[in-house]
Design a protein around this motif. Structure first.
Motif, PDB file in Angstrom:
ATOM      1  N   PRO A  12      68.589  13.255  33.244  1.00 16.94           N
ATOM      2  CA  PRO A  12      68.125  12.191  34.150  1.00 16.94           C
ATOM      3  C   PRO A  12      69.309  11.403  34.693  1.00 16.94           C
ATOM      4  O   PRO A  12      70.283  11.138  33.984  1.00 16.94           O
ATOM      5  CB  PRO A  12      67.249  11.316  33.240  1.00 16.94           C
ATOM      6  N   THR A  13      69.239  11.014  35.948  1.00 16.83           N
ATOM      7  CA  THR A  13      70.281  10.218  36.567  1.00 16.83           C
ATOM      8  C   THR A  13      69.655   9.114  37.420  1.00 16.83           C
ATOM      9  O   THR A  13      68.511   9.217  37.845  1.00 16.83           O
ATOM     10  CB  THR A  13      71.208  11.063  37.453  1.00 16.83           C
ATOM     11  N   VAL A  14      70.451   8.066  37.647  1.00 14.62           N
ATOM     12  CA  VAL A  14      70.030   6.941  38.477  1.00 14.62           C
ATOM     13  C   VAL A  14      71.047   6.774  39.595  1.00 14.62           C
ATOM     14  O   VAL A  14      72.257   6.845  39.340  1.00 14.62           O
ATOM     15  CB  VAL A  14      69.944   5.647  37.635  1.00 14.62           C
ATOM     16  N   LYS A  55      63.046   3.826  24.942  1.00  8.25           N
ATOM     17  CA  LYS A  55      62.297   4.722  25.815  1.00  8.25           C
ATOM     18  C   LYS A  55      63.121   6.005  25.956  1.00  8.25           C
ATOM     19  O   LYS A  55      64.365   5.941  25.907  1.00  8.25           O
ATOM     20  CB  LYS A  55      62.087   4.107  27.199  1.00  8.25           C
ATOM     21  N   PRO A  56      62.489   7.156  26.128  1.00  9.96           N
ATOM     22  CA  PRO A  56      63.282   8.365  26.354  1.00  9.96           C
ATOM     23  C   PRO A  56      63.986   8.305  27.697  1.00  9.96           C
ATOM     24  O   PRO A  56      63.526   7.636  28.635  1.00  9.96           O
ATOM     25  CB  PRO A  56      62.238   9.492  26.312  1.00  9.96           C
ATOM     26  N   ALA A  57      65.110   8.988  27.799  1.00 11.43           N
ATOM     27  CA  ALA A  57      65.870   8.974  29.049  1.00 11.43           C
ATOM     28  C   ALA A  57      65.031   9.471  30.221  1.00 11.43           C
ATOM     29  O   ALA A  57      65.134   8.951  31.339  1.00 11.43           O
ATOM     30  CB  ALA A  57      67.130   9.830  28.895  1.00 11.43           C
ATOM     31  N   ASP A  58      64.177  10.462  29.977  1.00  8.89           N
ATOM     32  CA  ASP A  58      63.403  11.004  31.092  1.00  8.89           C
ATOM     33  C   ASP A  58      62.160  10.173  31.426  1.00  8.89           C
ATOM     34  O   ASP A  58      61.329  10.583  32.234  1.00  8.89           O
ATOM     35  CB  ASP A  58      63.031  12.468  30.854  1.00  8.89           C
ATOM     36  N   ALA A  59      62.049   8.967  30.836  1.00  8.92           N
ATOM     37  CA  ALA A  59      61.023   8.020  31.264  1.00  8.92           C
ATOM     38  C   ALA A  59      61.427   7.310  32.547  1.00  8.92           C
ATOM     39  O   ALA A  59      60.610   6.614  33.165  1.00  8.92           O
ATOM     40  CB  ALA A  59      60.759   6.988  30.171  1.00  8.92           C
ATOM     41  N   VAL A  60      62.692   7.482  32.966  1.00  3.28           N
ATOM     42  CA  VAL A  60      63.199   6.807  34.165  1.00  3.28           C
ATOM     43  C   VAL A  60      62.512   7.352  35.417  1.00  3.28           C
ATOM     44  O   VAL A  60      62.352   8.567  35.592  1.00  3.28           O
ATOM     45  CB  VAL A  60      64.722   6.991  34.269  1.00  3.28           C
ATOM     46  N   VAL A  61      62.088   6.430  36.277  1.00  2.81           N
ATOM     47  CA  VAL A  61      61.564   6.744  37.607  1.00  2.81           C
ATOM     48  C   VAL A  61      62.560   6.204  38.618  1.00  2.81           C
ATOM     49  O   VAL A  61      62.914   5.021  38.575  1.00  2.81           O
ATOM     50  CB  VAL A  61      60.176   6.109  37.835  1.00  2.81           C
ATOM     51  N   SER A 190      77.256   4.326  23.839  1.00  2.55           N
ATOM     52  CA  SER A 190      77.855   5.493  24.481  1.00  2.55           C
ATOM     53  C   SER A 190      77.711   5.388  25.991  1.00  2.55           C
ATOM     54  O   SER A 190      76.729   4.812  26.485  1.00  2.55           O
ATOM     55  CB  SER A 190      77.157   6.782  24.008  1.00  2.55           C
ATOM     56  N   PRO A 191      78.666   5.946  26.726  1.00  4.70           N
ATOM     57  CA  PRO A 191      78.514   5.995  28.182  1.00  4.70           C
ATOM     58  C   PRO A 191      77.203   6.686  28.548  1.00  4.70           C
ATOM     59  O   PRO A 191      76.867   7.734  27.989  1.00  4.70           O
ATOM     60  CB  PRO A 191      79.726   6.817  28.639  1.00  4.70           C
ATOM     61  N   GLY A 192      76.469   6.094  29.463  1.00  3.35           N
ATOM     62  CA  GLY A 192      75.176   6.635  29.849  1.00  3.35           C
ATOM     63  C   GLY A 192      74.004   5.891  29.240  1.00  3.35           C
ATOM     64  O   GLY A 192      72.859   6.100  29.643  1.00  3.35           O
ATOM     65  N   ASP A 193      74.262   5.016  28.257  1.00  4.35           N
ATOM     66  CA  ASP A 193      73.185   4.212  27.692  1.00  4.35           C
ATOM     67  C   ASP A 193      72.763   3.129  28.684  1.00  4.35           C
ATOM     68  O   ASP A 193      73.604   2.535  29.372  1.00  4.35           O
ATOM     69  CB  ASP A 193      73.632   3.537  26.395  1.00  4.35           C
TER      70      ASP A 193
END
Length: 227
Positions: A12-14, A55-61, A190-193
């Motif tokens: 997942p990315t933002v 929340k899991p990373a792939d919960a991101v919208v 960690s980077p990405g948190d």
């Protein structure tokens, strides 16, 4: 190298204002970090240190995308929050140096199955089903930390154009630096948190078809529609 027995999941990315994308490793959330919200949820804000859930990373919208109304709830609620994007690793960091680990900031929505959360609280059970479900974390474009003051700025949420939540980052019980430092006592940053830092008062119920727009002065916005 051992072959994978199933395809590796996508990362997942933002989006960011710099044109690149921020990879999401984990999503941490701090509970009841605004006094007025703590009171509206029936708690005393002066008694407890920060506590965290995930929340899991792939919960991101991604900002602008539709958010599906989740199953197994009759009370989906909104919480607008400042999102902190961690850019460098650290453990047991001090509040004085905590902001050195921040890549940037954004605006997010901590969507909550409030009925499931209330039942979990009643039974003394974890909040995972209430907080960590699919598509529970719409997040806007991230901006670099330089020039952003995470200690002050109006934070609002409008639903279908009507103001639902209004506060200021200055109302946080624990500052962003203090919250990062506390979290780093329990996990190695960690980077990405991502860290969602709590919501002001005014949380409320959402229906299918509702359009949400959260904003934080000096940071940006997040927009989604419940479908």
């Amino acid at each position: 190298m051992t072959d994978l027995v199933i395809p590796a999941p996508s990362l997942p990315t933002v989006p960011t204002s710099t044109g690149g994308r921020f990879p999401v490793r984990r999503v941490f959330c701090v509970g009841r970090n605004y006094a007025a919200h703590a009171r509206e949820m029936g708690h005393d804000p002066d008694r407890e240190p920060p506590f965290f859930f995930t929340k899991p990373a792939d919960a991101v919208v991604v900002d602008g995308a539709d958010t599906p109304y989740p199953s197994a709830t009759a009370r989906l609620e909104h919480e607008v929050e400042l999102v902190v994007a961690i850019g460098s690793a650290g453990s047991d960091v001090t509040a004085d140096h905590a902001l050195e680990h921040v890549w940037g900031y954004g605006v997010g929505l901590d969507l909550t199955r409030r009925d499931l959360q209330a039942e979990a609280k009643r039974l003394g059970r974890p909040w995972d089903a209430a907080k960590g479900f699919d598509a529970s974390a719409p997040i806007g474009t991230l901006v670099p930390a330089a020039g952003v003051d995470p200690a002050a700025g109006a934070i609002t949420l409008r639903v279908n154009g009507d103001l639902r939540q209004s506060g200021d980052l200055a109302d946080q019980i624990w500052s962003v630096a203090e919250t990062i430092a506390e979290l780093s006592r329990f996990v190695a940053l960690s980077p990405g948190d991502l860290l969602m830092t709590g919501t002001p008062e005014g949380v409320g119920v959402l229906d299918r078809g509702d359009t949400l727009e959260g904003t934080i002065a000096g940071v940006g916005s997040v927009r989604t529609r419940i479908v």
